[in-house]
Design a protein around this motif. Structure first.
Motif, PDB file in Angstrom:
ATOM      1  N   ARG A 158       0.790  -1.219   0.000  1.00 57.61           N
ATOM      2  CA  ARG A 158       0.000   0.000   0.000  1.00 57.61           C
ATOM      3  C   ARG A 158       0.832   1.284   0.000  1.00 57.61           C
ATOM      4  N   LEU A 159       1.919   1.312   0.756  1.00 53.96           N
ATOM      5  CA  LEU A 159       2.668   2.546   0.958  1.00 53.96           C
ATOM      6  C   LEU A 159       4.128   2.398   0.521  1.00 53.96           C
ATOM      7  N   LYS A 160       4.568   3.346  -0.277  1.00 51.66           N
ATOM      8  CA  LYS A 160       5.969   3.354  -0.705  1.00 51.66           C
ATOM      9  C   LYS A 160       6.885   3.662   0.475  1.00 51.66           C
ATOM     10  N   SER A 161       6.426   4.536   1.343  1.00 50.97           N
ATOM     11  CA  SER A 161       7.160   4.876   2.557  1.00 50.97           C
ATOM     12  C   SER A 161       6.149   5.243   3.633  1.00 50.97           C
ATOM     13  N   ILE A 162       6.586   5.150   4.898  1.00 59.54           N
ATOM     14  CA  ILE A 162       5.704   5.448   6.027  1.00 59.54           C
ATOM     15  C   ILE A 162       6.230   6.683   6.745  1.00 59.54           C
ATOM     16  N   ARG A 163       5.339   7.649   6.945  1.00 64.77           N
ATOM     17  CA  ARG A 163       5.730   8.878   7.656  1.00 64.77           C
ATOM     18  C   ARG A 163       5.349   8.796   9.139  1.00 64.77           C
ATOM     19  N   GLN A 164       4.150   8.318   9.422  1.00 66.16           N
ATOM     20  CA  GLN A 164       3.692   8.198  10.802  1.00 66.16           C
ATOM     21  C   GLN A 164       3.112   6.811  11.039  1.00 66.16           C
ATOM     22  N   LEU A 165       3.354   6.288  12.229  1.00 65.74           N
ATOM     23  CA  LEU A 165       2.867   4.957  12.570  1.00 65.74           C
ATOM     24  C   LEU A 165       2.346   4.962  14.004  1.00 65.74           C
ATOM     25  N   ASP A 166       1.155   4.437  14.198  1.00 64.81           N
ATOM     26  CA  ASP A 166       0.600   4.251  15.536  1.00 64.81           C
ATOM     27  C   ASP A 166       0.142   2.811  15.677  1.00 64.81           C
ATOM     28  N   ILE A 167       0.604   2.147  16.727  1.00 61.61           N
ATOM     29  CA  ILE A 167       0.194   0.781  17.053  1.00 61.61           C
ATOM     30  C   ILE A 167      -0.811   0.875  18.197  1.00 61.61           C
ATOM     31  N   LEU A 168      -1.971   0.258  18.029  1.00 61.80           N
ATOM     32  CA  LEU A 168      -3.034   0.344  19.017  1.00 61.80           C
ATOM     33  C   LEU A 168      -3.417  -1.049  19.499  1.00 61.80           C
ATOM     34  N   ASP A 169      -3.246  -1.281  20.797  1.00 61.21           N
ATOM     35  CA  ASP A 169      -3.521  -2.577  21.407  1.00 61.21           C
ATOM     36  C   ASP A 169      -4.665  -2.403  22.400  1.00 61.21           C
ATOM     37  N   CYS A 170      -5.805  -2.972  22.069  1.00 59.71           N
ATOM     38  CA  CYS A 170      -6.985  -2.868  22.934  1.00 59.71           C
ATOM     39  C   CYS A 170      -7.439  -4.247  23.384  1.00 59.71           C
ATOM     40  N   ASN A 171      -7.484  -4.448  24.685  1.00 61.90           N
ATOM     41  CA  ASN A 171      -8.116  -5.642  25.234  1.00 61.90           C
ATOM     42  C   ASN A 171      -9.442  -5.223  25.850  1.00 61.90           C
ATOM     43  N   GLY A 172     -10.520  -5.531  25.155  1.00 60.22           N
ATOM     44  CA  GLY A 172     -11.845  -5.186  25.648  1.00 60.22           C
ATOM     45  C   GLY A 172     -12.474  -6.279  26.474  1.00 60.22           C
ATOM     46  N   GLY A 173     -11.673  -7.252  26.914  1.00 60.35           N
ATOM     47  CA  GLY A 173     -12.215  -8.370  27.681  1.00 60.35           C
ATOM     48  C   GLY A 173     -12.445  -8.027  29.144  1.00 60.35           C
ATOM     49  N   ASP A 174     -13.402  -8.694  29.747  1.00 64.53           N
ATOM     50  CA  ASP A 174     -13.708  -8.538  31.167  1.00 64.53           C
ATOM     51  C   ASP A 174     -13.598  -9.903  31.822  1.00 64.53           C
ATOM     52  N   HIS A 175     -12.670 -10.044  32.792  1.00 64.20           N
ATOM     53  CA  HIS A 175     -12.469 -11.341  33.437  1.00 64.20           C
ATOM     54  C   HIS A 175     -13.154 -11.423  34.801  1.00 64.20           C
ATOM     55  N   GLY A 176     -13.802 -10.346  35.230  1.00 64.10           N
ATOM     56  CA  GLY A 176     -14.555 -10.390  36.474  1.00 64.10           C
ATOM     57  C   GLY A 176     -13.720 -10.258  37.734  1.00 64.10           C
ATOM     58  N   GLN A 177     -12.406 -10.076  37.600  1.00 57.05           N
ATOM     59  CA  GLN A 177     -11.527  -9.929  38.754  1.00 57.05           C
ATOM     60  C   GLN A 177     -11.358  -8.454  39.091  1.00 57.05           C
ATOM     61  N   ALA A 178     -11.105  -8.157  40.366  1.00 53.27           N
ATOM     62  CA  ALA A 178     -10.849  -6.770  40.768  1.00 53.27           C
ATOM     63  C   ALA A 178      -9.559  -6.259  40.138  1.00 53.27           C
ATOM     64  N   PHE A 179      -8.527  -7.113  40.104  1.00 54.28           N
ATOM     65  CA  PHE A 179      -7.264  -6.738  39.473  1.00 54.28           C
ATOM     66  C   PHE A 179      -6.539  -8.005  39.054  1.00 54.28           C
ATOM     67  N   ALA A 180      -6.256  -8.121  37.774  1.00 57.70           N
ATOM     68  CA  ALA A 180      -5.509  -9.265  37.244  1.00 57.70           C
ATOM     69  C   ALA A 180      -4.910  -8.846  35.918  1.00 57.70           C
ATOM     70  N   THR A 181      -3.787  -9.446  35.569  1.00 55.41           N
ATOM     71  CA  THR A 181      -3.152  -9.154  34.282  1.00 55.41           C
ATOM     72  C   THR A 181      -3.404 -10.308  33.327  1.00 55.41           C
ATOM     73  N   ASN A 182      -3.472  -9.994  32.033  1.00 58.30           N
ATOM     74  CA  ASN A 182      -3.804 -11.017  31.038  1.00 58.30           C
ATOM     75  C   ASN A 182      -2.583 -11.739  30.487  1.00 58.30           C
ATOM     76  N   PHE A 183      -1.387 -11.300  30.888  1.00 60.47           N
ATOM     77  CA  PHE A 183      -0.192 -12.104  30.657  1.00 60.47           C
ATOM     78  C   PHE A 183       0.680 -11.968  31.894  1.00 60.47           C
ATOM     79  N   ASN A 184       1.822 -12.609  31.926  1.00 61.13           N
ATOM     80  CA  ASN A 184       2.662 -12.687  33.122  1.00 61.13           C
ATOM     81  C   ASN A 184       2.643 -11.383  33.920  1.00 61.13           C
ATOM     82  N   PRO A 185       2.153 -11.396  35.181  1.00 63.17           N
ATOM     83  CA  PRO A 185       2.000 -10.153  35.948  1.00 63.17           C
ATOM     84  C   PRO A 185       3.288  -9.373  36.113  1.00 63.17           C
ATOM     85  N   GLU A 186       4.387 -10.094  36.340  1.00 62.13           N
ATOM     86  CA  GLU A 186       5.669  -9.418  36.547  1.00 62.13           C
ATOM     87  C   GLU A 186       6.082  -8.637  35.307  1.00 62.13           C
ATOM     88  N   ILE A 187       5.993  -9.274  34.146  1.00 63.18           N
ATOM     89  CA  ILE A 187       6.380  -8.609  32.899  1.00 63.18           C
ATOM     90  C   ILE A 187       5.398  -7.491  32.569  1.00 63.18           C
TER      91      ILE A 187
END
Length: 403
Positions: A158-187
């Motif tokens: 699509r693009l010969k060159s890229i001038r601006q790039l935005d990466i968007l990561d959305c987790n819209g999931g609800d696990h019902g916990q008060a606080f929990a991480t969806n991958f290794n908590p430490e990392i």
């Protein structure tokens, strides 16, 4: 036709091994090892029940290079897939070099005593892998991984060159916990609490963690608050696309997550330096990770979707001037759990790990040395995403997105 050895037994590993078993024509012999063999056995039992495929399991400390070398020589894999912790990347790479086998991971190395993840330590292995005639592929998850492939697919088609790039990561999931991480908590917490950095006009710009916020309407999720933070693919994407003027990474967090994290920071529970407790030294963040819900236990209760993608603005290939494209994947937590017994955050990393491994063992991606995803042909990887549970879509936007 290949034998693979997977290291690590968390949710990402579970997804990857399940998907490998579903592609027995590519991965003919699957072996799984981690520090806790019972976790490997649980994954193997699930794989057997769902697919009928046997997975051999082992106990291993991935930081013990001689033991890793012995295991690799016993299994004789054509590829070691590292789905353990980022601290263990370098010892596993050392073991692969000594045993003479290719290497793949999903996250770059970071030292235990500093929340700083970058590619320099692994890039330094390039000559050794090249001289050994071996290939190491870095960051074959979703972000990093698929987001890098999305970027290069846009640049190829699509693009010969890229001038601006935005990466968007959305987790819209609800696990019902008060606080929990969806991958290794430490990392997860080390990433989130680190200073934000983005690329602008040839240099890194650093801002305090979680201070730059925007709103974005994510399809299949809704409007969410997204926070700018540093993520490792920014380093590799800008290295291999030096024309980019600005590159940023955004991740969504709910108000409850921010509230709990703020309190935990304020009381010192996110510290990574040792403190004395009852005569013993402990790392507060590691203790916190031990008492939080394990990400692999969240699959059954997590409902909703993830939506992860890339918005790129640049010069169109067809000469029609500057254009903006948005390429993304939407993944259902419920569908991911039904297929593999894991929620979508694990699924969106584990599937690309399987695909990256397939690219290597099939010979579609080959090279001698250490490589990032941006250096590979995106097309066969993109085809496998569509075929194996992570379909993507691309659309043209009316203009650059101004966050």
């Amino acid at each position: 036709m290949s034998t693979v050895l997977v290291i690590g037994a968390g949710g990402v590993s579970s997804v990857c091994v399940h998907k490998m078993a579903m592609n027995k024509h590519i991965f003919t012999d699957i072996h799984l090892a981690s520090r806790t063999r019972s976790k490997c056995d649980a994954i193997a039992a699930s794989v057997k029940q769902r697919t009928g495929v046997d997975v051999a399991t082992y106990e291993i400390d991935a930081e013990e290079v001689p033991a890793m070398v012995n295991l690799i020589r016993k299994v004789k894999p054509s590829l070691v897939v590292n789905l353990a912790l980022p601290y263990q990347d370098l010892p596993i790479m050392d073991a692969c070099l000594e045993a003479g086998v290719d290497y793949l991971d999903t996250a770059n190395y970071e030292p235990k005593d500093e929340a700083k993840f970058e590619y320099k330590w692994q890039w330094a292995y390039h000559d050794r892998f090249k001289e050994a005639g071996l290939m190491a592929l870095l960051g074959s998850g979703f972000d990093p991984g698929v987001t890098s492939v999305f970027t290069m697919w846009l640049k190829k088609h699509r693009l010969k060159s890229i001038r601006q790039l935005d990466i968007l990561d959305c987790n819209g999931g609800d696990h019902g916990q008060a606080f929990a991480t969806n991958f290794n908590p430490e990392i997860n917490i080390r990433e989130v609490t680190a200073p934000a950095r983005h690329w602008e006009n040839g240099e890194w710009v650093e801002t305090p963690a979680m201070t730059t916020r925007t709103q974005f309407d994510f399809e299949a999720v809704g409007t969410k608050a997204a926070y700018m933070m540093y993520h490792e693919e920014l380093e590799s994407i800008t290295k291999f696309n030096p024309e980019i003027e600005r590159a940023r990474f955004w991740m969504t967090f709910g108000d409850e997550y921010i509230k709990h994290l703020t309190v935990l920071q304020n009381v010192g529970m996110t510290r990574i330096d040792p403190v004395k407790y009852q005569g013993k030294e402990i790392i507060p963040l590691q203790f916190l990770a031990a008492v939080l819900p394990k990400p692999e236990t969240l699959g059954e209760t997590t409902k909703g979707n993830t939506n992860i993608g890339v918005i790129a603005t640049g010069e169109a290939i067809d000469g029609s001037g500057e254009k903006t494209f948005y390429i993304n994947n939407i993944c259902s937590h419920e569908a991911a759990y039904e297929e593999t017994g894991n929620q979508a955050v694990s699924y969106t990393t584990g599937v690309p790990a399987m695909i990256g491994a397939a690219m290597m063992v099939s010979g579609q991606w080959r090279g001698e040395g250490v490589f990032n995803m941006e250096e590979m042909d995106p097309d066969p990887f993109m085809e496998m995403l569509n075929a194996h549970g992570l379909p993507w879509q691309v659309k043209e936007l009316s203009g650059p997105v101004d966050f």
